[in-house]
Design a protein around this motif. Sequence first.
Motif, PDB file in Angstrom:
ATOM      1  N   TYR A 293      29.887  -7.158  84.030  1.00 45.30           N
ATOM      2  CA  TYR A 293      30.012  -5.716  84.179  1.00 45.30           C
ATOM      3  C   TYR A 293      28.798  -4.990  83.630  1.00 45.30           C
ATOM      4  CZ  TYR A 293      34.673  -6.123  85.992  1.00 45.30           C
ATOM      5  OH  TYR A 293      35.743  -6.420  86.811  1.00 45.30           O
ATOM      6  N   ASP A 294      28.432  -3.916  84.326  1.00 46.78           N
ATOM      7  CA  ASP A 294      27.208  -3.195  83.996  1.00 46.78           C
ATOM      8  C   ASP A 294      27.426  -1.993  83.089  1.00 46.78           C
ATOM      9  OD1 ASP A 294      26.855  -3.936  87.328  1.00 46.78           O
ATOM     10  OD2 ASP A 294      25.400  -4.712  85.864  1.00 46.78           O
ATOM     11  N   TYR A 295      28.561  -1.348  83.224  1.00 46.80           N
ATOM     12  CA  TYR A 295      28.828  -0.132  82.455  1.00 46.80           C
ATOM     13  C   TYR A 295      30.236  -0.191  81.876  1.00 46.80           C
ATOM     14  CZ  TYR A 295      24.785   1.527  85.067  1.00 46.80           C
ATOM     15  OH  TYR A 295      23.548   1.652  85.610  1.00 46.80           O
ATOM     16  N   TRP A 296      30.363   0.402  80.688  1.00 53.46           N
ATOM     17  CA  TRP A 296      31.632   0.386  79.961  1.00 53.46           C
ATOM     18  C   TRP A 296      31.951   1.760  79.408  1.00 53.46           C
ATOM     19  CZ3 TRP A 296      34.727  -3.939  79.376  1.00 53.46           C
ATOM     20  CH2 TRP A 296      34.167  -5.149  79.815  1.00 53.46           C
ATOM     21  N   GLY A 297      33.249   2.072  79.370  1.00 51.82           N
ATOM     22  CA  GLY A 297      33.694   3.234  78.642  1.00 51.82           C
ATOM     23  C   GLY A 297      33.887   2.897  77.173  1.00 51.82           C
ATOM     24  N   LYS A 298      34.285   3.891  76.395  1.00 55.68           N
ATOM     25  CA  LYS A 298      34.466   3.689  74.958  1.00 55.68           C
ATOM     26  C   LYS A 298      35.873   3.250  74.598  1.00 55.68           C
ATOM     27  CE  LYS A 298      30.772   6.800  73.535  1.00 55.68           C
ATOM     28  NZ  LYS A 298      30.398   7.967  72.708  1.00 55.68           N
ATOM     29  N   GLY A 299      36.774   3.292  75.552  1.00 52.68           N
ATOM     30  CA  GLY A 299      38.111   2.771  75.334  1.00 52.68           C
ATOM     31  C   GLY A 299      39.144   3.805  74.955  1.00 52.68           C
ATOM     32  N   THR A 300      40.398   3.447  75.179  1.00 49.57           N
ATOM     33  CA  THR A 300      41.536   4.270  74.784  1.00 49.57           C
ATOM     34  C   THR A 300      42.594   3.364  74.176  1.00 49.57           C
ATOM     35  OG1 THR A 300      43.127   5.939  75.544  1.00 49.57           O
ATOM     36  CG2 THR A 300      42.619   4.170  77.084  1.00 49.57           C
ATOM     37  N   GLN A 301      43.175   3.810  73.062  1.00 47.96           N
ATOM     38  CA  GLN A 301      44.123   2.970  72.321  1.00 47.96           C
ATOM     39  C   GLN A 301      45.507   3.017  72.957  1.00 47.96           C
ATOM     40  OE1 GLN A 301      43.697   1.022  69.335  1.00 47.96           O
ATOM     41  NE2 GLN A 301      45.740   0.316  69.903  1.00 47.96           N
ATOM     42  N   VAL A 302      46.077   1.856  73.151  1.00 44.61           N
ATOM     43  CA  VAL A 302      47.467   1.722  73.600  1.00 44.61           C
ATOM     44  C   VAL A 302      48.220   0.951  72.531  1.00 44.61           C
ATOM     45  CG1 VAL A 302      49.012   0.672  75.291  1.00 44.61           C
ATOM     46  CG2 VAL A 302      46.914   1.812  76.046  1.00 44.61           C
ATOM     47  N   THR A 303      49.296   1.555  72.036  1.00 44.57           N
ATOM     48  CA  THR A 303      50.111   0.909  71.020  1.00 44.57           C
ATOM     49  C   THR A 303      51.549   0.865  71.503  1.00 44.57           C
ATOM     50  OG1 THR A 303      48.673   1.750  69.259  1.00 44.57           O
ATOM     51  CG2 THR A 303      50.838   0.937  68.612  1.00 44.57           C
ATOM     52  N   VAL A 304      52.116  -0.342  71.528  1.00 41.22           N
ATOM     53  CA  VAL A 304      53.488  -0.534  71.987  1.00 41.22           C
ATOM     54  C   VAL A 304      54.329  -0.990  70.804  1.00 41.22           C
ATOM     55  CG1 VAL A 304      54.981  -1.664  73.657  1.00 41.22           C
ATOM     56  CG2 VAL A 304      52.584  -1.197  74.244  1.00 41.22           C
ATOM     57  N   SER A 305      55.318  -0.204  70.467  1.00 45.05           N
ATOM     58  CA  SER A 305      56.172  -0.534  69.327  1.00 45.05           C
ATOM     59  C   SER A 305      57.405  -1.308  69.792  1.00 45.05           C
ATOM     60  CB  SER A 305      56.604   0.739  68.609  1.00 45.05           C
ATOM     61  OG  SER A 305      57.380   1.546  69.468  1.00 45.05           O
ATOM     62  N   SER A 306      57.876  -2.159  68.913  1.00 45.40           N
ATOM     63  CA  SER A 306      59.028  -3.000  69.276  1.00 45.40           C
ATOM     64  C   SER A 306      60.333  -2.332  68.902  1.00 45.40           C
ATOM     65  CB  SER A 306      58.922  -4.346  68.565  1.00 45.40           C
ATOM     66  OG  SER A 306      58.821  -4.163  67.183  1.00 45.40           O
TER      67      SER A 306
END
Length: 124
Positions: free
Chosen positions: A111-124
């Motif tokens: 991959y040539d380009y990337w974003g900075k990301g977004t947090q996903v948190t799944v609670s049990s």
Amino acid sequence: QVQLVESGGGLVQAGGSLRLSCVASGRTLRTYAMGWFRQAPEKEREFVAVISRSGGSIYYADSVKGRFTISRDNAKNTVYLQMNSLKPEDTAVYYCAAAYTIALVTRVSEYDYWGKGTQVTVSS
């Protein structure tokens, strides 16, 4: 240059859903395969899904197949990741990425380009 910005992450209970978006600027996404990756704490970044330039071909990691759906709207320069039936093990930072290729690539190095990301948190 392509700039990618993810959004849509958050905290959700197990079994819930989230829809991630990735908006691109700088260049049209029409010539890029688009992928989603994720990285959990102390783990390597791993492939989640990829969609071809036209959207006609898609490939998923086994861990998300049947639960996640990748799509794109080239007119809006946007890629989406619909995540259903979320599990605690889906918790990670999710990144979108662009690859200048016609292939369905799954490796980070392709991959040539990337974003900075977004947090996903799944609670049990």
